[in-house]
Motif scaffolding. Structure first.
Motif, PDB file in Angstrom:
ATOM      1  N   SER A 192      -0.761   8.452   6.913  1.00  0.00           N
ATOM      2  CA  SER A 192      -0.733   7.998   5.519  1.00  0.00           C
ATOM      3  C   SER A 192      -1.679   8.902   4.724  1.00  0.00           C
ATOM      4  O   SER A 192      -2.494   9.626   5.317  1.00  0.00           O
ATOM      5  CB  SER A 192      -1.240   6.552   5.438  1.00  0.00           C
ATOM      6  N   GLY A 250       0.807  -1.229   0.000  1.00  0.00           N
ATOM      7  CA  GLY A 250       0.000   0.000   0.000  1.00  0.00           C
ATOM      8  C   GLY A 250       0.835   1.271   0.000  1.00  0.00           C
ATOM      9  O   GLY A 250       0.284   2.366  -0.070  1.00  0.00           O
ATOM     10  N   ASN A 292       3.858   6.634   2.865  1.00  0.00           N
ATOM     11  CA  ASN A 292       2.713   5.854   3.345  1.00  0.00           C
ATOM     12  C   ASN A 292       1.486   6.341   2.576  1.00  0.00           C
ATOM     13  O   ASN A 292       0.926   7.374   2.913  1.00  0.00           O
ATOM     14  CB  ASN A 292       2.486   6.088   4.837  1.00  0.00           C
ATOM     15  N   PRO A 300      -8.550   5.346   0.334  1.00  0.00           N
ATOM     16  CA  PRO A 300      -7.341   4.985  -0.410  1.00  0.00           C
ATOM     17  C   PRO A 300      -7.293   5.714  -1.746  1.00  0.00           C
ATOM     18  O   PRO A 300      -8.348   6.052  -2.304  1.00  0.00           O
ATOM     19  CB  PRO A 300      -7.473   3.479  -0.627  1.00  0.00           C
ATOM     20  N   ARG A 324       4.034   3.891  14.632  1.00  0.00           N
ATOM     21  CA  ARG A 324       2.633   4.254  14.376  1.00  0.00           C
ATOM     22  C   ARG A 324       2.251   5.577  15.051  1.00  0.00           C
ATOM     23  O   ARG A 324       1.575   6.411  14.447  1.00  0.00           O
ATOM     24  CB  ARG A 324       1.698   3.135  14.839  1.00  0.00           C
ATOM     25  N   ASN A 334      -5.200   7.908   5.423  1.00  0.00           N
ATOM     26  CA  ASN A 334      -5.627   8.358   6.748  1.00  0.00           C
ATOM     27  C   ASN A 334      -6.003   9.843   6.719  1.00  0.00           C
ATOM     28  O   ASN A 334      -6.941  10.274   7.380  1.00  0.00           O
ATOM     29  CB  ASN A 334      -4.472   8.120   7.729  1.00  0.00           C
ATOM     30  N   LYS A 336      -1.797   0.430   5.919  1.00  0.00           N
ATOM     31  CA  LYS A 336      -2.641   0.353   7.133  1.00  0.00           C
ATOM     32  C   LYS A 336      -1.774   0.704   8.336  1.00  0.00           C
ATOM     33  O   LYS A 336      -0.850  -0.034   8.687  1.00  0.00           O
ATOM     34  CB  LYS A 336      -3.197  -1.063   7.296  1.00  0.00           C
ATOM     35  N   SER A 338      -2.409   0.559  11.363  1.00  0.00           N
ATOM     36  CA  SER A 338      -2.523  -0.399  12.480  1.00  0.00           C
ATOM     37  C   SER A 338      -1.473  -1.504  12.370  1.00  0.00           C
ATOM     38  O   SER A 338      -1.148  -2.153  13.355  1.00  0.00           O
ATOM     39  CB  SER A 338      -3.926  -1.006  12.498  1.00  0.00           C
ATOM     40  N   GLY A 339      -0.923  -1.707  11.172  1.00  0.00           N
ATOM     41  CA  GLY A 339       0.089  -2.755  10.984  1.00  0.00           C
ATOM     42  C   GLY A 339       1.490  -2.294  11.364  1.00  0.00           C
ATOM     43  O   GLY A 339       2.420  -3.102  11.383  1.00  0.00           O
ATOM     44  N   ASN A 394      -1.479   4.120   1.016  1.00  0.00           N
ATOM     45  CA  ASN A 394      -2.670   3.426   1.534  1.00  0.00           C
ATOM     46  C   ASN A 394      -2.284   2.423   2.629  1.00  0.00           C
ATOM     47  O   ASN A 394      -3.069   1.527   2.947  1.00  0.00           O
ATOM     48  CB  ASN A 394      -3.372   2.668   0.400  1.00  0.00           C
TER      49      ASN A 394
END
Ligand code: BTN
Length: 323
Positions: A228, A132, A210, A236, A223, A231, A214, A216-217, A212
């Motif tokens: 991103s 992403g 960053n 996306p 984080r 976000n 995620k 949370s990953g 798309n």
């Protein structure tokens, strides 16, 4: 993918959200409207979100989240950057691959990976490169002395920031080469060089955005300070189109760097900067400098005034805000 399907996607992407009739597509491809409809249905099954209205035609709403190198070639508006595109689903690091091929490809070649297993950040840090993102490395051969290398990083920061602003993301540059949105990191730049007797052979400009990804990953400590594009915009985006505009911005800025006075670039950098005017702590390879960031020199160094009003010109270091 079959050529007709590729062509249909290409036509719909180029129309930038305006409907294109089945008749028009059919004429361009030399096939019937019914065949166009058959291909559209097949593309939908592959994840392309194509809207159709019998009155106006087809609109491409979204594509599967993959960078499409052929499409990229087709929509690129550059003449140097991206003249040679090396696309991989996975690499250890695009910077490593770019360094391996740097002397055998033309200036402007770009290495792209969907994911990196060992993405590298500045100062030996790990760069998390999940699916992403845009993970790319450009190979450049600027005829500049080694001491001017940091200027290339500033130029790249401007290009990334402009590309983000072009899609409505309010990006700013944190010295030397982070791009932030609302104080959170969205992009990092790793410039590496091969030089002999103080003269640059090639530069590998590694850019990680960053897009798309995620959040949370990402690992907790990363984080907390990351964002991103998805976000920030709430959805996306099409990475192929964004990459095309990023490479265009990089080319514009690189041409300006080669043909205009650096003072022009410094002015734009300062306008886009998140750092100038802030209290900073900069860890250089030799010392810690604390003070207020007040400008950028003609050589691309950050100017910091310490509490005794002593001026420091810093060419490389790690910057933290202390206000
Ligand atoms: C930083 O620490 O802020 C710099 C991060 C640079 C990451 C990019 S992703 C593409 C290229 N390949 C790498 O291994 N690193 C850079």
């Amino acid at each position: 993918m079959n050529d007709n399907k590729k062509e249909i996607i290409y036509i719909l992407r180029k129309s930038e959200g305006n409907p294109v009739s089945g008749q028009e597509i059919g004429e361009k491809l030399g096939i019937t409207r019914a065949m166009v409809w058959k291909y559209v249905r097949a593309l939908r099954k592959e994840g392309y979100d194509i809207r159709s209205s019998p009155k106006t035609g087809y609109i491409l709403d979204s594509c599967p989240d993959k960078i499409d190198p052929e499409m990229l070639q087709g929509i690129l508006k550059t003449s140097l950057i991206g003249n040679d595109i090396r696309y991989y689903s996975e690499l250890e690091s695009t910077n490593n691959t770019a360094r391996e091929i740097a002397m055998s490809v033309p200036e402007g070649a770009v290495v792209i990976a969907e994911t990196q297993k060992k993405g590298r950040g500045r100062m030996g840090t790990e760069w998390q490169s999940a699916p992403g993102g845009i993970w790319i490395s450009l190979i450049l051969h600027p005829s500049i002395p080694l001491e001017n290398l940091s200027k290339i990083t500033l130029v790249a920061g401007i290009a990334v920031t402009n590309a983000l602003r072009g899609i409505g993301v309010d990006a700013r540059i944190k010295w030397p080469n982070d791009v932030l949105v609302n104080g959170k990191k969205i992009c990092g730049i790793l410039t590496e060089v091969s030089a002999e007797i103080g003269k640059v052979d090639y530069v590998v400009l590694g850019i990680g955005i960053n897009v798309n990804v995620k959040l949370s990953g990402l690992k907790d400590e990363v984080r907390r300070n990351s964002t991103s594009i998805a976000n920030e915009t709430g959805k996306p985006i099409d990475r192929t189109s964004f990459l095309a505009s990023l490479l265009y911005e990089l080319e514009q800025q690189y041409i300006r760097f080669k043909t205009r006075k650096f003072a022009e670039i410094v002015d734009e950098w300062i306008n886009l900067s998140d750092t100038i005017g802030r209290n900073v702590k900069v860890m250089t390879p030799t010392m810690l400098i604390e003070g207020k960031a007040v400008g950028i020199t003609e050589k691309g160094a950050l100017v910091v005034l310490d509490k005794n009003n002593k001026k420091h010109e810093i060419i490389a270091g790690n910057c933290r805000y202390s206000d």
